[in-house]
Scaffold this motif. Structure first.
Motif, mmCIF file in Angstrom:
data_model
loop_
_atom_site.group_PDB
_atom_site.id
_atom_site.type_symbol
_atom_site.label_atom_id
_atom_site.label_comp_id
_atom_site.label_asym_id
_atom_site.label_seq_id
_atom_site.Cartn_x
_atom_site.Cartn_y
_atom_site.Cartn_z
ATOM 1 N N GLY A 101 0.828 -1.190 0.000
ATOM 2 C CA GLY A 101 0.000 0.000 0.000
ATOM 3 C C GLY A 101 0.863 1.240 0.000
ATOM 4 N N HIS A 102 0.211 2.390 -0.045
ATOM 5 C CA HIS A 102 0.941 3.648 -0.171
ATOM 6 C C HIS A 102 0.302 4.727 0.682
ATOM 7 N N GLY A 103 1.071 5.752 0.994
ATOM 8 C CA GLY A 103 0.551 6.892 1.738
ATOM 9 C C GLY A 103 0.145 6.496 3.138
ATOM 10 N N ALA A 104 -1.061 6.890 3.530
ATOM 11 C CA ALA A 104 -1.562 6.596 4.874
ATOM 12 C C ALA A 104 -2.129 5.186 4.974
ATOM 13 N N ASP A 105 -2.168 4.447 3.875
ATOM 14 C CA ASP A 105 -2.776 3.119 3.855
ATOM 15 C C ASP A 105 -1.744 2.018 3.675
ATOM 16 N N VAL A 106 -0.751 1.970 4.532
ATOM 17 C CA VAL A 106 0.259 0.919 4.479
ATOM 18 C C VAL A 106 -0.202 -0.205 5.398
ATOM 19 N N GLU A 107 -0.246 -1.400 4.839
ATOM 20 C CA GLU A 107 -0.775 -2.563 5.555
ATOM 21 C C GLU A 107 0.324 -3.598 5.745
ATOM 22 N N ILE A 108 0.362 -4.203 6.934
ATOM 23 C CA ILE A 108 1.265 -5.327 7.169
ATOM 24 C C ILE A 108 0.548 -6.603 6.743
ATOM 25 N N VAL A 109 1.291 -7.478 6.092
ATOM 26 C CA VAL A 109 0.764 -8.783 5.681
ATOM 27 C C VAL A 109 1.790 -9.845 6.064
ATOM 28 N N TYR A 110 1.322 -11.048 6.297
ATOM 29 C CA TYR A 110 2.224 -12.146 6.609
ATOM 30 C C TYR A 110 1.511 -13.458 6.343
ATOM 31 N N SER A 111 2.313 -14.473 6.086
ATOM 32 C CA SER A 111 1.807 -15.836 5.959
ATOM 33 C C SER A 111 2.951 -16.778 6.297
#
Length: 187
Positions: A101-111
């Protein structure tokens, strides 16, 4: 550098894991990982990814590292001579963690590979990613969107210091209140 954490060349290292930016050399391992039924159930809404979609995800991550300083990291056993439950260092893909994501919408993901669940590896990798996000990149906020049926990931988000925000299954952590415990990470 954060307390007990050293970052370098987009590579993160924890006590048990080496996190390297995903590359096309990871393609077949990522395809196998992301098409596994237990992994894709929560990560891709049970959709089976094609080889082309995996190529596009890797390319997007590489672009994000070049422009934003973050993307997806491949998780493998740390190359310190230690093994994770008998798996030699730097061999088999253990999982993936990262930011998108970019800007204020950065999301952490993991698997993680299902045979690695319950070992604390998702938390270890996610802490490293959040430390990097807040201490190196100076991001203000990181979010997580968790499938309502995935109670383990919701519990992990809360252990990481993320708090429910907005819609059900949405969590966030703010840099100003980041209190994640520090694990030894070096480059």
């Amino acid at each position: 550098m954060s307390d007990g954490v050293i970052f370098g060349d987009d590579v993160l290292r924890t006590d048990r894991l080496a996190l390297h930016p995903v590359s096309m050399s990871d393609h077949s391992a990522l395809l196998a990982h992301w098409t596994g039924p237990l992994v894709r159930r929560y990560l891709f809404d049970d959709k089976t990814l094609s080889a082309l979609e995996v190529t596009e995800i890797i390319a997007a991550s590489q672009r994000d590292f070049a422009t934003e300083g973050y993307g997806l990291w491949a998780l493998r056993a740390a190359a310190r001579g230690d093994a994770i439950d008998g798996v030699p260092p730097a061999s088999t893909l253990v999982g993936v963690a990262g930011l998108r994501g970019h800007g204020a919408d950065v999301e952490i993901v993991y698997s993680l590979e299902p045979d690695r669940w319950g070992q604390g590896l998702a938390e270890e990798a996610s802490r490293a990613v959040l430390d990097y996000a807040f201490d190196v990149l100076q991001l203000r906020r990181v979010t997580a969107e968790i499938d309502a049926a995935n109670g383990s990931s919701a519990e992990l988000a809360e252990r990481l210091g993320m708090r429910p925000h907005g819609d059900p299954g949405h969590y966030q952590a703010e840099r100003v209140s980041w209190h994640g415990s520090r694990h030894s990470i070096d480059a």
